[in-house]
Design a protein around this motif. Structure first.
Motif, short mmCIF file in Angstrom:
data_model
loop_
_atom_site.label_atom_id
_atom_site.label_comp_id
_atom_site.label_asym_id
_atom_site.label_seq_id
_atom_site.Cartn_x
_atom_site.Cartn_y
_atom_site.Cartn_z
N GLN A 1 0.81 -1.21 0.00
CA GLN A 1 0.00 0.00 0.00
C GLN A 1 0.85 1.27 0.00
O GLN A 1 0.31 2.38 0.06
N THR A 2 2.15 1.11 -0.09
CA THR A 2 3.03 2.25 -0.28
C THR A 2 2.72 2.86 -1.64
O THR A 2 2.77 2.18 -2.67
N SER A 3 2.36 4.14 -1.64
CA SER A 3 1.89 4.76 -2.87
C SER A 3 1.66 6.25 -2.62
O SER A 3 1.80 6.73 -1.51
N VAL A 4 1.29 6.94 -3.68
CA VAL A 4 0.79 8.30 -3.55
C VAL A 4 -0.72 8.25 -3.77
O VAL A 4 -1.19 7.71 -4.78
N TYR A 5 -1.46 8.80 -2.83
CA TYR A 5 -2.92 8.75 -2.88
C TYR A 5 -3.47 10.12 -3.25
O TYR A 5 -3.11 11.13 -2.66
N PHE A 6 -4.35 10.11 -4.24
CA PHE A 6 -4.99 11.34 -4.69
C PHE A 6 -6.50 11.24 -4.49
O PHE A 6 -7.12 10.22 -4.78
N CYS A 7 -7.04 12.33 -4.04
CA CYS A 7 -8.48 12.49 -3.94
C CYS A 7 -8.92 13.42 -5.06
O CYS A 7 -8.16 14.32 -5.46
N ALA A 8 -10.12 13.22 -5.56
CA ALA A 8 -10.65 14.08 -6.60
C ALA A 8 -12.14 14.27 -6.39
O ALA A 8 -12.80 13.45 -5.72
N SER A 9 -12.68 15.34 -6.95
CA SER A 9 -14.12 15.57 -6.85
C SER A 9 -14.65 16.08 -8.19
O SER A 9 -13.92 16.65 -9.00
N VAL A 10 -15.94 15.86 -8.40
CA VAL A 10 -16.65 16.30 -9.59
C VAL A 10 -17.94 16.96 -9.16
O VAL A 10 -18.62 16.47 -8.25
N ARG A 11 -18.29 18.06 -9.81
CA ARG A 11 -19.49 18.81 -9.42
C ARG A 11 -20.73 17.92 -9.46
O ARG A 11 -21.44 17.78 -8.47
N ASP A 12 -21.01 17.32 -10.61
CA ASP A 12 -22.13 16.38 -10.75
C ASP A 12 -22.03 15.73 -12.12
O ASP A 12 -21.07 15.97 -12.85
N ARG A 13 -23.03 14.94 -12.48
CA ARG A 13 -22.96 14.15 -13.71
C ARG A 13 -22.85 15.00 -14.95
O ARG A 13 -22.32 14.56 -15.96
N ALA A 14 -23.34 16.22 -14.90
CA ALA A 14 -23.32 17.08 -16.08
C ALA A 14 -21.96 17.75 -16.29
O ALA A 14 -21.68 18.26 -17.37
N TYR A 15 -21.14 17.75 -15.27
CA TYR A 15 -19.82 18.40 -15.34
C TYR A 15 -18.78 17.35 -15.00
O TYR A 15 -18.65 16.94 -13.87
N ASN A 16 -18.02 16.93 -15.98
CA ASN A 16 -17.18 15.75 -15.82
C ASN A 16 -15.75 16.03 -15.39
O ASN A 16 -14.99 15.11 -15.12
N GLU A 17 -15.36 17.31 -15.36
CA GLU A 17 -13.99 17.65 -15.00
C GLU A 17 -13.71 17.22 -13.57
O GLU A 17 -14.47 17.55 -12.64
#
Lengths: 113, 113
Positions: free
Chosen positions: B85-101
């Motif tokens: 489990q040694t790694s770099v962990y990233f979290c991400a978020s998306v506004r909603d289904r209509a905005y995919n960035e």
């Protein structure tokens, strides 16, 4: 299962030239494809999204094409600059899973002056 | 707006220890994701959430648990850390289904000895 490949691990070009990065995928028909930029030690940053019904999209010096027949996307950076040096990731949507993405391993671009 | 923040930035664990990684976003985004990034493997989805109180498994969920008790927070837990489990962990978020960035956090570098 879905498979996504970025053909080159590294690409070296001279300043002012056009960089072209390739992303190929198999076993899937994505609704859209995205490109991200990642600098060392930082999280990816969104660049462009292209949908399955779009052939080409542009943003400033960036251009993305999407060929659903070839299952391929090309990412172009025109008039490249040393500041464009970074790792570029392509990503496909996993449409049934809340906009979750599957990422390619990335291509590291180095632009020399 | 701070965007997506991750706590801690670095951590060293011994095999068998537990810890929780915190991801917070102040953009009122519906969807949140946890990825891990390993050399030569690219970004791989661990778990994701399409709303407060919901979670789902991604590509590599084994050894991890998640919770989304508040819309702005997404926690990733390691109950019994392993060297794999040694790694770099990233979290991400998306506004909603209509905005995919996807908006990514700066990452957490975890080493398990």
């Amino acid at each position: 299962s879905q498979k996504i490949e970025q053909n080159s691990e590294a690409l070296n070009i001279q300043e002012g030239k056009t960089a072209t990065l390739t992303c190929n995928y198999t076993n899937y028909s994505p609704a859209y494809l995205q490109w991200y930029r990642q600098d060392p030690g930082r999280g990816p940053v969104f660049l462009l999204l292209i949908r399955e019904n779009e052939k080409e999209k542009r943003k400033e010096r960036l251009k993305v094409t999407f060929d659903t027949t070839l299952k391929q996307s090309l990412f172009h950076i025109t008039a490249s600059q040393p500041a464009d040096s970074a790792t570029y990731l392509c990503a496909l949507d996993i449409a049934q899973a809340g906009t979750a993405l599957i990422f390619g391993k990335g291509t590291t671009l180095s632009v020399s002056s | 707006n701070a965007g997506v923040t991750q706590t801690p930035k670095f951590r060293v664990l011994k095999t068998g220890q537990s810890m929780t990684l915190l991801c917070a976003q102040d953009m009122n985004h519906e969807y949140m994701y946890w990825y891990r990034q390993d050399p030569g493997m690219g970004l791989r989805l661990i778990h994701y959430s399409v709303g407060e109180g919901t979670t789902a498994k991604g590509e590599v969920p084994d050894g991890y648990n998640v919770s989304r008790l508040k819309k702005q927070n997404f926690l990733l837990g390691l109950e019994s850390a392993a060297p794999s489990q040694t790694s770099v962990y990233f979290c991400a978020s998306v506004r909603d289904r209509a905005y995919n960035e996807q908006f990514f956090g700066p990452g957490t570098r975890l080493t398990v000895l």
